[in-house]
Design an enzyme around this catalytic site. Sequence first.
Site, PDB file in Angstrom:
ATOM      1  N   LYS A  79       0.774  -1.060   0.084  1.00  0.00           N
ATOM      2  CA  LYS A  79      -0.033  -0.195  -0.065  1.00  0.00           C
ATOM      3  C   LYS A  79       0.881   1.325  -0.011  1.00  0.00           C
ATOM      4  O   LYS A  79       1.921   1.228   0.829  1.00  0.00           O
ATOM      5  CB  LYS A  79      -0.963   0.098   1.231  1.00  0.00           C
ATOM      6  N   SER A 154      -9.582   1.760   2.885  1.00  0.00           N
ATOM      7  CA  SER A 154      -8.764   2.582   1.963  1.00  0.00           C
ATOM      8  C   SER A 154      -7.594   1.629   1.295  1.00  0.00           C
ATOM      9  O   SER A 154      -7.303   2.132   0.283  1.00  0.00           O
ATOM     10  CB  SER A 154      -8.068   3.789   2.704  1.00  0.00           C
ATOM     11  N   SER A 178      -9.787  -0.346   7.309  1.00  0.00           N
ATOM     12  CA  SER A 178      -9.128  -0.374   5.701  1.00  0.00           C
ATOM     13  C   SER A 178      -8.603  -1.548   5.344  1.00  0.00           C
ATOM     14  O   SER A 178      -7.924  -1.543   4.138  1.00  0.00           O
ATOM     15  CB  SER A 178      -8.451   0.775   5.860  1.00  0.00           C
TER      16      SER A 178
END
Lengths: 493, 103
Positions: A79, A154, A178
């Site tokens: 990420k 997210s 997330s």
Amino acid sequence: MDLTRMTAAELGAAIASGETSSVEVTQAHLDRIAAVDDRVHAFLHVDTDGALAAARGVDERRDDGETLGPLAGVPLALKDVIVTRGIPTTVGSRILEGWIPPYDATVTTKLREAGIVVLGKTNMDEFAMGSSTENSAYGPSHNPWDLDRVPGGSSGGSSAAVAAFSAPLGIGTDTGGSIRQPAAVTGIVGHKPTYGGVSRYGLVAFSSSLDQAGPFARTVLDAALLHEAMAGHDPMDSTSIDAPVPPVVAAARQGGTGDLTGLRVGVVRELSGEGYEPGVEAVTREALARLEKLGATVHEVSCPSFGYALPAYYLIAPSECSSNLARFDAVRYGLRVGDDGVRSLEEVMSLTREAGFGPEVKRRIMLGTYALSSGYYDAYYGQAQKVRTLISRDFAAAFETADVLVSPATPTVAFPIGERANDPLAMYAADLCTLPASLAGLPAISVPSGLSEGLPVGLQVMAPALADDRCYRVAAALEADRGHPLTEEAPAL
Amino acid sequence: MSEAAVGITRDEVAHLARLARLAVTDEELDVFAGQLDVILGAVARVQEVAAADIPPTSHAVPLTNVFRPDVNVPCLPRDEVLAAAPAAEDGRFRVPRILDEEA
């Protein structure tokens, strides 16, 4: 043999034995990314040269006779909130576009030490604020099960990459859900460790008392192996817990036998009912029946304060974000707008932040500024912190009669791209199930529990602090009962 | 969820934006005023909880006075750090003027 269909554990073993090489495995995943990522858009940056160089390094170490770790040579999707020296890190924001970090996050260092090959950086909601990746400044990612739907957020780039077989492993971060919510809606496994279990050094901060990095994988054992590789005490993070990493790999293997005899499962009454899709509730009921079949006892528990988790979270997280994001001041890194030699620092700062932040980030900064301001502090931020205490007490009471607590991981299956983009409150509701464990700092996993109208549903398993292993044990038992990872049932891309 | 408006005004949002160093546009002020009003109305539900005797939790894991050994370690390489900055000069960050000219 298609290397992209294998599990991380299988790949690690095949690389260590010389059956295949890390370069072959890495190249296969780079090819997969080239074939599908124009449709999935999981990646913001693919580090082809760096990945192949790291893979060659692992292969050379094996050829030199070195004993490799279980994930050495296995590729991973990282990420873009985790900083990587020499590799762009944007956090999904224009304000850091083009920034090349001068250091590695502790997580990044641990991946390198484990020989894990970072394929690239994945898309995310800007500053990890969102549940769909639609708040990314670089456009949304797409759910591999249905490209018109969101992959969650997210950490939706990482979940999409793993579900699309572009990487066997991914790393996400979870502030209010997330990791768990994107895992649930893409049919993969995602675990939020106990707060403090994984170092936050080099994790670009959103809400420091909640942010926690954790693993994504298509199988529970793979997630556990990655958890062990990335977790552990770090003197560079003062909130990192100085305790041994919970035995998550052993728990995943134990759970894999499919025996949960004697395990007490509490079903949280408040995480059901209004706002929950009937299909999600039906799959969840089936999962509870399967847990009983595997030997667990299932009973209902009540956590009355959980109903206040969402309002408390949307005061605490924005408050912390309004403070954390003050560091984007157009001085030390990132964007600078309007510096004409006449304007003052304050004017340049305001113009830069206006141009560099997207609407959700601005909303949350202003919300937090309001909640922390004199005259409102007690009624908003102070009261939210008290709710946080009550939620922790509800958990403590529930864990007196239960070893783990379960709920759906999300109230709905993946929603269509665009459906909630202009309705902040509807978007916030996607985190309804995941927020309590976040506020209490507890470990929680999302494991695929089935399909509702062809789309994945996840079961959330929550445990007491530092009992992450219980989450993995239960998740592995459910997975073993199904007989194969849910992603095997996904339509071909 | 109750969505009772708390009545945050456009001027208040403009004030928040100034405090947060966000040069928002007039159109944004209109949009944000409406949205923040709805969001604040929803999160104000925390006030329903009677909690006079409840201590606040700022952090899920209670920690006090966390120290690490006081050892010298190299800092980040200066040139790499400055290369990532918007502007640098003479080995330092270069910033727009901070004080008013006519002092």
